[in-house]
Structures are given as structure tokens and as C-alpha cells.
Design a protein around this motif. Structure first.
Motif, mmCIF file in Angstrom:
data_model
loop_
_atom_site.group_PDB
_atom_site.id
_atom_site.type_symbol
_atom_site.label_atom_id
_atom_site.label_comp_id
_atom_site.label_asym_id
_atom_site.label_seq_id
_atom_site.Cartn_x
_atom_site.Cartn_y
_atom_site.Cartn_z
ATOM 1 N N SER A 91 0.824 -1.213 0.000
ATOM 2 C CA SER A 91 0.000 0.000 0.000
ATOM 3 C C SER A 91 0.859 1.265 0.000
ATOM 4 O O SER A 91 0.492 2.280 -0.595
ATOM 5 C CB SER A 91 -0.947 -0.001 1.206
ATOM 6 O OG SER A 91 -0.203 -0.006 2.413
ATOM 7 N N LEU A 92 2.020 1.209 0.650
ATOM 8 C CA LEU A 92 2.903 2.373 0.679
ATOM 9 C C LEU A 92 3.592 2.602 -0.656
ATOM 10 O O LEU A 92 4.017 3.725 -0.947
ATOM 11 C CB LEU A 92 3.953 2.211 1.775
ATOM 12 C CG LEU A 92 3.458 2.292 3.216
ATOM 13 C CD1 LEU A 92 4.591 1.971 4.181
ATOM 14 C CD2 LEU A 92 2.880 3.668 3.522
ATOM 15 N N THR A 134 2.280 2.723 -3.430
ATOM 16 C CA THR A 134 1.436 3.570 -4.281
ATOM 17 C C THR A 134 1.437 5.028 -3.821
ATOM 18 O O THR A 134 0.839 5.872 -4.483
ATOM 19 C CB THR A 134 -0.002 3.039 -4.262
ATOM 20 O OG1 THR A 134 -0.484 3.017 -2.906
ATOM 21 C CG2 THR A 134 -0.059 1.626 -4.834
ATOM 22 N N ALA A 135 2.075 5.335 -2.696
ATOM 23 C CA ALA A 135 2.129 6.722 -2.210
ATOM 24 C C ALA A 135 2.988 7.558 -3.147
ATOM 25 O O ALA A 135 3.933 7.052 -3.777
ATOM 26 C CB ALA A 135 2.671 6.766 -0.790
ATOM 27 N N LEU A 170 6.770 8.621 -0.831
ATOM 28 C CA LEU A 170 7.574 7.646 -0.084
ATOM 29 C C LEU A 170 8.484 6.794 -0.967
ATOM 30 O O LEU A 170 9.634 6.555 -0.584
ATOM 31 C CB LEU A 170 6.656 6.755 0.748
ATOM 32 C CG LEU A 170 6.106 7.381 2.042
ATOM 33 C CD1 LEU A 170 5.152 6.419 2.731
ATOM 34 C CD2 LEU A 170 7.229 7.760 2.970
ATOM 35 N N PHE A 194 8.298 4.744 6.589
ATOM 36 C CA PHE A 194 6.980 5.263 6.958
ATOM 37 C C PHE A 194 6.917 5.563 8.457
ATOM 38 O O PHE A 194 6.428 6.633 8.870
ATOM 39 C CB PHE A 194 5.903 4.250 6.569
ATOM 40 C CG PHE A 194 4.542 4.583 7.092
ATOM 41 C CD1 PHE A 194 3.809 5.633 6.539
ATOM 42 C CD2 PHE A 194 3.997 3.864 8.145
ATOM 43 C CE1 PHE A 194 2.548 5.943 7.032
ATOM 44 C CE2 PHE A 194 2.740 4.178 8.637
ATOM 45 C CZ PHE A 194 2.020 5.228 8.084
#
Length: 222
Positions: A23-24, A26-27, A30, A45
Motif C-alpha cells: 500500500s505504501l 502507491t504513495a 515515499l 513510513f
């Protein structure tokens, strides 16, 4: 039974971390920071979250001195001890520069009652400076050691007239060259002749006493 529960908890935790990592990814920011700083997404994160929280506290003057001291001491103490046991002296010189800057900041904080009214974001600046010094990617402590501290050493020595190794070597070389010069030798015969001339000039000549026969109370000269 306990070992099975522990294994199941570890598997569940690793699965959750993998989902968080996906999920991170797709940030928008980051992944770029992760590749730039060479830190995995999940630890990055948590670091960004903790850093943002501490930054808000320090900016709002909530225990700023304590928070900046904790950030400036906990990890650097561990890294300095680790560098002292390492074989390469490069890491140790980096942390020498770091502790020198922290020492200057603590000296400056004695005048905090006078500084904070003029510069209220001093502790925010200190927190950002500590992060820049500590991060391996920026490596600010090494930059300060190589570009600021090393060039200052000869300047400080010249101001307080401390003898340097180069100066001592030059003095020893000059003394050795002076001792090595041969003095002009004078022949022993010439030296004796000059000594005899000096003694003849310095010694007074004896006075001649008139000689003759004494007659009627006076001396008859021959």
C-alpha cells in the motif's frame, strides 16, 4: 502450543507488513524517498510519522529541549561506540565532527533566554540540523569535519602560538645545519705567534737601574 502461537503471530505480522509495504508503494512521495535514502518503505513510513510528530511538538515549544536532546544523543551514542570499534577511522572522524557541533550548540543554549525572543524557531532548526548530521545519505557530520574543522586547525594553532610538527622539524633542521658548519681552523704555529706578540705588547718593559760606585752619598755613573 506456545511455539505454534508464536510462529502463527510472526506469520501474521509479516503478512501485515507486506500488505503495508504494497500500500505504501502507491504513495506519491515515499517511494522516491526510499530510493534516495536507501531505506525500506515500512521503516521509512514509521520514521516519517515519528519525525512529523516530533517536529510538531518542537515547533509548538512542547518540551523542545528534551526532544532535541533525545534525538541528538540516543542513536549517535550507539553509532559512535560502534565506530570506535571499527577498523576504518573514517566513521570515527565523522562522529568527532558531530559531537563538536553538539557541544557548540549546548554552549549556545546557555544564552537561550536571550536567543529565543530573537529566534523562536531555534529548537526546530536544531532538530533539522541533527537529522541532517545523522542521516547516512546526507552525511552532514563528515561534511562539517572535512570542510570546516580540518581547515580551522592550523588557524587556531597560529592564533594561540602552538608549536606544530612542521615547525619543530624546521627548527631541528636549522640547528643541525648550524652545527654542521665547519669553523675556520688556524694553524697552531700561527696561533702561538699571535699569542707571543700579545703577551709582549701587554707586559711592561723593566726599568733600567743606573749602576756605579757610591761616593759621598751619591751614585757616580759610569
Amino acid at each position: 502450543m506456545a511455539s505454534l502461537l508464536n510462529a502463527q503471530a510472526r506469520a501474521d505480522l509479516s503478512k501485515r507488513l507486506q500488505d503495508l509495504d504494497k500500500s505504501l508503494s502507491t504513495a506519491p512521495v515515499l517511494p522516491v524517498l526510499s530510493t534516495h535514502l536507501q531505506i525500506p518503505l515500512t521503516p521509512l513510513f514509521f520514521l516519517v510519522t515519528l519525525g512529523t510528530f516530533l517536529f510538531i511538538l518542537v515547533t509548538n515549544n512542547f518540551l523542545p529541549c528534551l526532544i532535541t536532546d533525545l534525538c541528538g544523543y540516543l542513536y549517535p551514542i550507539y553509532a559512535s561506540l560502534k565506530a570506535s570499534t571499527a577498523s576504518s577511522p573514517g566513521d570515527l572522524s565523522t562522529w568527532i565532527g558531530y559531537w563538536a557541533i553538539i557541544g557548540y550548540l549546548h554552549l549556545l543554549e546557555y544564552f537561550a533566554p536571550y536567543i529565543l525572543p530573537i529566534f523562536p524557531f531555534y529548537y526546530t532548526f536544531k532538530l533539522v540540523l541533527i537529522i541532517w548530521l545523522v542521516l547516512p545519505r546526507t552525511n552532514g557530520a563528515k561534511v562539517v569535519h572535512d570542510r570546516v574543522m580540518k581547515p580551522l586547525i592550523p588557524v587556531i594553532e597560529s592564533l594561540v602560538f602552538l608549536p606544530t610538527e612542521d615547525g619543530d622539524a624546521e627548527k631541528k633542521k636549522k640547528k643541525k645545519d648550524g652545527d654542521g658548519e665547519e669553523k675556520p681552523q688556524v694553524a697552531p704555529a700561527a696561533e702561538e705567534g699571535t699569542k707571543d706578540k700579545k703577551t709582549e705588547e701587554e707586559e711592561p718593559k723593566p726599568r733600567k737601574v743606573p749602576q756605579g760606585k757610591v761616593k759621598w752619598g751619591y751614585v757616580k755613573l759610569q
